[in-house]
Design a protein around this motif. Sequence first.
Motif, PDB file in Angstrom:
ATOM      1  N   THR A 146       0.838  -1.211   0.000  1.00 54.29           N
ATOM      2  CA  THR A 146       0.000   0.000   0.000  1.00 54.29           C
ATOM      3  C   THR A 146       0.868   1.254   0.000  1.00 54.29           C
ATOM      4  N   ALA A 147       1.841   1.291   0.908  1.00 54.38           N
ATOM      5  CA  ALA A 147       2.680   2.491   1.043  1.00 54.38           C
ATOM      6  C   ALA A 147       3.540   2.698  -0.206  1.00 54.38           C
ATOM      7  N   LYS A 148       3.953   1.601  -0.859  1.00 52.30           N
ATOM      8  CA  LYS A 148       4.864   1.720  -1.999  1.00 52.30           C
ATOM      9  C   LYS A 148       4.120   2.051  -3.300  1.00 52.30           C
ATOM     10  N   PHE A 149       3.024   1.332  -3.550  1.00 53.90           N
ATOM     11  CA  PHE A 149       2.377   1.459  -4.865  1.00 53.90           C
ATOM     12  C   PHE A 149       1.135   2.364  -4.845  1.00 53.90           C
ATOM     13  N   LYS A 150       0.644   2.671  -3.657  1.00 52.08           N
ATOM     14  CA  LYS A 150      -0.515   3.566  -3.470  1.00 52.08           C
ATOM     15  C   LYS A 150      -1.642   3.295  -4.469  1.00 52.08           C
ATOM     16  N   ILE A 151      -1.922   4.279  -5.331  1.00 51.44           N
ATOM     17  CA  ILE A 151      -3.109   4.216  -6.187  1.00 51.44           C
ATOM     18  C   ILE A 151      -3.102   3.014  -7.128  1.00 51.44           C
ATOM     19  N   GLN A 152      -1.869   2.533  -7.451  1.00 54.92           N
ATOM     20  CA  GLN A 152      -1.768   1.369  -8.357  1.00 54.92           C
ATOM     21  C   GLN A 152      -2.467   0.131  -7.795  1.00 54.92           C
ATOM     22  N   VAL A 153      -2.469   0.008  -6.476  1.00 51.93           N
ATOM     23  CA  VAL A 153      -3.052  -1.199  -5.878  1.00 51.93           C
ATOM     24  C   VAL A 153      -4.453  -0.953  -5.324  1.00 51.93           C
ATOM     25  N   SER A 154      -5.016   0.212  -5.645  1.00 55.33           N
ATOM     26  CA  SER A 154      -6.341   0.544  -5.117  1.00 55.33           C
ATOM     27  C   SER A 154      -7.392  -0.529  -5.440  1.00 55.33           C
ATOM     28  N   PRO A 155      -7.489  -1.014  -6.712  1.00 52.65           N
ATOM     29  CA  PRO A 155      -8.507  -2.035  -7.009  1.00 52.65           C
ATOM     30  C   PRO A 155      -8.310  -3.306  -6.173  1.00 52.65           C
ATOM     31  N   PHE A 156      -7.031  -3.721  -6.050  1.00 56.04           N
ATOM     32  CA  PHE A 156      -6.738  -4.932  -5.261  1.00 56.04           C
ATOM     33  C   PHE A 156      -7.140  -4.723  -3.796  1.00 56.04           C
ATOM     34  N   LEU A 157      -6.795  -3.556  -3.249  1.00 60.54           N
ATOM     35  CA  LEU A 157      -7.111  -3.276  -1.840  1.00 60.54           C
ATOM     36  C   LEU A 157      -8.620  -3.255  -1.597  1.00 60.54           C
ATOM     37  N   GLN A 158      -9.345  -2.637  -2.533  1.00 64.56           N
ATOM     38  CA  GLN A 158     -10.806  -2.574  -2.373  1.00 64.56           C
ATOM     39  C   GLN A 158     -11.400  -3.962  -2.353  1.00 64.56           C
ATOM     40  N   GLN A 159     -10.790  -4.829  -3.153  1.00 69.34           N
ATOM     41  CA  GLN A 159     -11.323  -6.189  -3.273  1.00 69.34           C
ATOM     42  C   GLN A 159     -11.013  -7.024  -2.017  1.00 69.34           C
ATOM     43  N   MET A 160      -9.798  -6.843  -1.471  1.00 76.18           N
ATOM     44  CA  MET A 160      -9.438  -7.718  -0.339  1.00 76.18           C
ATOM     45  C   MET A 160      -9.643  -7.059   1.024  1.00 76.18           C
ATOM     46  N   PHE A 161     -10.111  -5.795   1.039  1.00 76.78           N
ATOM     47  CA  PHE A 161     -10.247  -5.053   2.297  1.00 76.78           C
ATOM     48  C   PHE A 161     -11.155  -5.785   3.286  1.00 76.78           C
TER      49      PHE A 161
END
Length: 960
Positions: free
Chosen positions: A750-765
Motif C-alpha cells: 500500500t505504502a509503496k504502490f498507493k493508487i496502483q493497488v487501489s482495485p486490489f485493496l478494495q477487493q481484499m479489504f
Amino acid sequence: MDEQALLGLNPNADSDFRQRALAYFEQLKISPDAWQVCAEALAQRTYSDDHVKFFCFQVLEHQVKYKYSELTTVQQQLIRETLISWLQAQMLNPQPEKTFIRNKAAQVFALLFVTEYLTKWPKFFFDILSVVDLNPRGVDLYLRILMAIDSELVDRDVVHTSEEARRNTLIKDTMREQCIPNLVESWYQILQNYQYTNSEVTCQCLEVVGAYVSWIDLSLIANDRFINMLLGHMSIEVLREEACDCLFEVVNKGMDPVDKMKLVESLCQVLQSAGFFSIDQEEDVDFLARFSKLVNGMGQSLIVSWSKLIKNGDIKNAQEALQAIETKVALMLQLLIHEDDDISSNIIGFCYDYLHILKQLTVLSDQQKANVEAIMLAVMKKLTYDEEYNFENEGEDEAMFVEYRKQLKLLLDRLAQVSPELLLASVRRVFSSTLQNWQTTRFMEVEVAIRLLYMLAEALPVSHGAHFSGDVSKASALQDMMRTLVTSGVSSYQHTSVTLEFFETVVRYEKFFTVEPQHIPCVLMAFLDHRGLRHSSAKVRSRTAYLFSRFVKSLNKQMNPFIEDILNRIQDLLELSPPENGHQSLLSSDDQLFIYETAGVLIVNSEYPAERKQALMRNLLTPLMEKFKILLEKLMLAQDEERQASLADCLNHAVGFASRTSKAFSNKQTVKQCGCSEVYLDCLQTFLPALSCPLQKDILRSGVRTFLHRMIICLEEEVLPFIPSASEHMLKDCEAKDLQEFIPLINQITAKFKIQVSPFLQQMFMPLLHAIFEVLLRPAEENDQSAALEKQMLRRSYFAFLQTVTGSGMSEVIANQGAENVERVLVTVIQGAVEYPDPIAQKTCFIILSKLVELWGGKDGPVGFADFVYKHIVPACFLAPLKQTFDLADAQTVLESLFTLCIVSFNLQGPECVQYLQQEYLPSLQVAPEIIQEFCQALQQPDAKVFKNYLKVFFQRAKP
C-alpha cells in the motif's frame, strides 16, 4: 496450627503435601491473627523442626512488612517481646539454630527496626546488646541483624519508593546522632575478644564494619586503635581476606583529598614494612586477589585526590599525590602481570586511571615512559591464552578469560592514547619476531601476535578504516605487518584460534588490498580451501562464511578478475541439502545464507553486461527452483510428521537462499538494470504454490512472505500480478500470528504502490477485516496471557493497516466498502481509541481519526460522517484521557494526536464545533462551567500552541 499442612514444609515431602503447605501459608498471611500463633510458637519453642521455625518467621515477616499498621499498640508490643524472648532463648540453646533460620530472624528484626526505630523503639540496639552481651551466639545474631539493617537502608539493588528513601535517610541521621559511636565500640570489643578464638564471628564483624563505614563518620574507624587492629588481622591467615575487604571499604570512603592521601600513605607504609608488597613470596591466590583489590582501591583513591587537588589549584599537594601514586606503580605491575587472572583483573582499574593521568601530562619522565612500556608488555603477555583453554567446548572459565581480555583491550586502547608510537613499535616488534618463526612457535604466541595487529585497528582509530593513508610511518608499519601476515603462510597454522585470527584481521584491514591488490588471490584461496570454508572445524567454517561475505562486499571493485573462478569453487557449498540424502553438509543453512549473498554480490557488482549477469544469476537460482519443486511434491505425499517438518525446513531454506541473493541489488544496481527480473519472477512462480500446501503452513508461509517482501523492494510493479492470489492463500485458515505477519506485507504494498493497488485493496479489504475480526472474537480462557497478548498485537497490526491506508491517500478504499462496513470500521477505531488500555493502539487510532476528519470532514465526505464526528469522534477525544487507566504523564503522543484531531475538527466545523462542546457535550460529562469556558477559549486561540499546552492541564483538572 495445621500439623498435616506443616508436614509439607519438609523439602522431601511429596507434591500434595507441599501444595497444602503453600496454601496454608497463603491462608495464614490473610488471617488477621494467625501471626500470633506463630509468634507464640517461636517464643515458647513449640516446634523443633527447622522448616516449621522458618515458616513461623516467614508469617511474622509478612505481618511486619505488609500489615503492621493494622495492629494495635498491644499487638505491636507482643511482636517486639516475641523477638526479644526468642533472642534470649538463643543464649541458652545447646545448639545454635541453622544459618537459614538465623538469617530469616535477622531480616524480621531489621524490618521491625526500620518500622519502629524512629517512633516506638529508639532503644532497639541497647535492648539487643543488653541481651547478647559478648555471648558468641548472641554476637553472631547481633551482627546478622546489623547486616540485614544495612541492606534495608543502603543496598542499592533494592528499589525503594521516595517515601522509603526519605525514611531511610532519617533513620541513618538519627543513628549517627544517637547510637553509632556505641555500635562502633561494640564492634571493637567483639574484634578484640574474638580475633584469636572465633574467626567466624570476627570475619562477620569485619564485614559489618566494611558495610557501615560507607555512611558513618570515618574518624570512628580510621583511627590508630581500629586501623592497628585491622592491620594486625592482615597477618592472621583466617582473618586477612576479610580484613583486606574491610580496609578497602575504609580507603574507598569519600573524604578530603589531603586526608585521604595521608590515610592511604600511612596504610601503605605499614603494609610494606610488614612485607605485604613482596608479592612473589605469597602463595595464597585468594588472599592476593583481595589484596590486589585493596591496592587498586588505594591507587584509585590517590588518583581521585590528585584530580581534586589539580582542580582546586593546590599544586604542592597534587605533586605529593602524584609522587605517592608513582611509588605504587611497581606493585601495580607485579599484580598486573601475575599469572592468576583474578589478581591481575582486580588491579586494572588503577592501571587504567594511572594511564589517564599520564595522558594529561605534557611531558613524561623517563620513569613514566618505562612504566608505560612495562604496562604494555604486561598487557601483551596477559592477552595470551593458556594451555588449558578449551576451544572446542568453551565453558565458564573460558567465558571469564574472554571478559578479562576485553578489560585488557581497554588498557591497550588507553596505552594508544598515551603513546601511539610506542604501542605501534612494540606490536610491530612482537609481530615480526613471532611471524618470522611461526612454524616453531606455540599457537598462543602466534595467535596473540596476530591479535595485537587486529587490536591496533581500534586502538589507533581512523575514519572509514583508512589505515593505509595519512600518517606515513604508521601506514607503512601497518602495511608491512599486513604484507607479512598474508605472505608468511601463517594461514596454514594448525590451530583454530590462529586461523580465525588470521581471517578476522584480513577482513578488518580490507583497505590494505586496495593498496596492494596483488595479495587478493592468495587470501581468496585461503578463504576457499581447507584453511577456511573447508576447514575441519565447523566453528571455523561458520565464521569464515560470514567473514568471506564481508571481504567480498568490501572489495567488490577488485573482485572482477576472480568472479567465475570463485563461483565455480563455491558450487558445492551452495547445494541445498535435502533431509534424505544423509550427507552432512560442510556448512549449516545459516552459513549458506552468507555464501548465497556473496555469490549475489559477485554477480551484481561485476563489470559483466546484463545478459551475462542474468545467465550467472540463473545458474545460481535454477538448482534451487528445481530442488524446490521436487521437495514440495515429496512434502505433499509425506505421511510422517517428522519428515514433513524436515522437508518444510529444507523448502524454507531454498526460499531464504533466493531471498538472500537479492540483498546484492541497490539503487545503483537494480534487478531490472542487471537483467535479472525474469529469474526472480520465475522464483516467485516456483515458490508461490507452497502457499496452498496444507502441511507445515506456518514455516512455508513465513518463508514465502519474506521472499515477497524482498521482491516488492526489488521487482517493483512487476510483482503486483502475484499479490492477489498470494494474499488469498495467506488469508485461508488464519491464526492471529499469521495475520500479524501478513498485514505488514499489505502495508508495504500500500505504502509503496498507493493508487496502483487501489482495485486490489478494495477487493481484499473486507475479506482481510473479516479474517481479523473472526480471530479477535474467538473466545479464550480468562487467564490465557499468551492469547490475550496475541490479540493485542493483532489489534495493533489492524490499526497500523488502517493508518497505512488512510496515510497513503487511499481513504476511498474504506469509503467504497458500503455505509454499513464503513461504520463498522469506524466503530472499531473509536473502540481502540477509548476502550483498550493500550497507548500504542490508542495513538494509532487517534492518528487515523485525525486523518479521516481532515479528509472527510468537509462537504464532500461520506454521508453521515459529520454526524459521526459529533456522536463518536469528539466524545472519544475526551473519554480516552478522562479514563482512570489513561496515564497523562506517559501519554504525550496520544495527547498530540488528540490536539491535531481537535484542531482539525474546529477548523472544519468552526463555531458549530465550539457551540456543540460548550452547550451539549462537555456539560454532559459534568465538567465545571469555568473549565468548559477555558477550554473553548483556548481552542479558539489563533496560536495553536496555546491550546496544545492547555490540553494536558484541562484533562488534569477535569479528571474525576
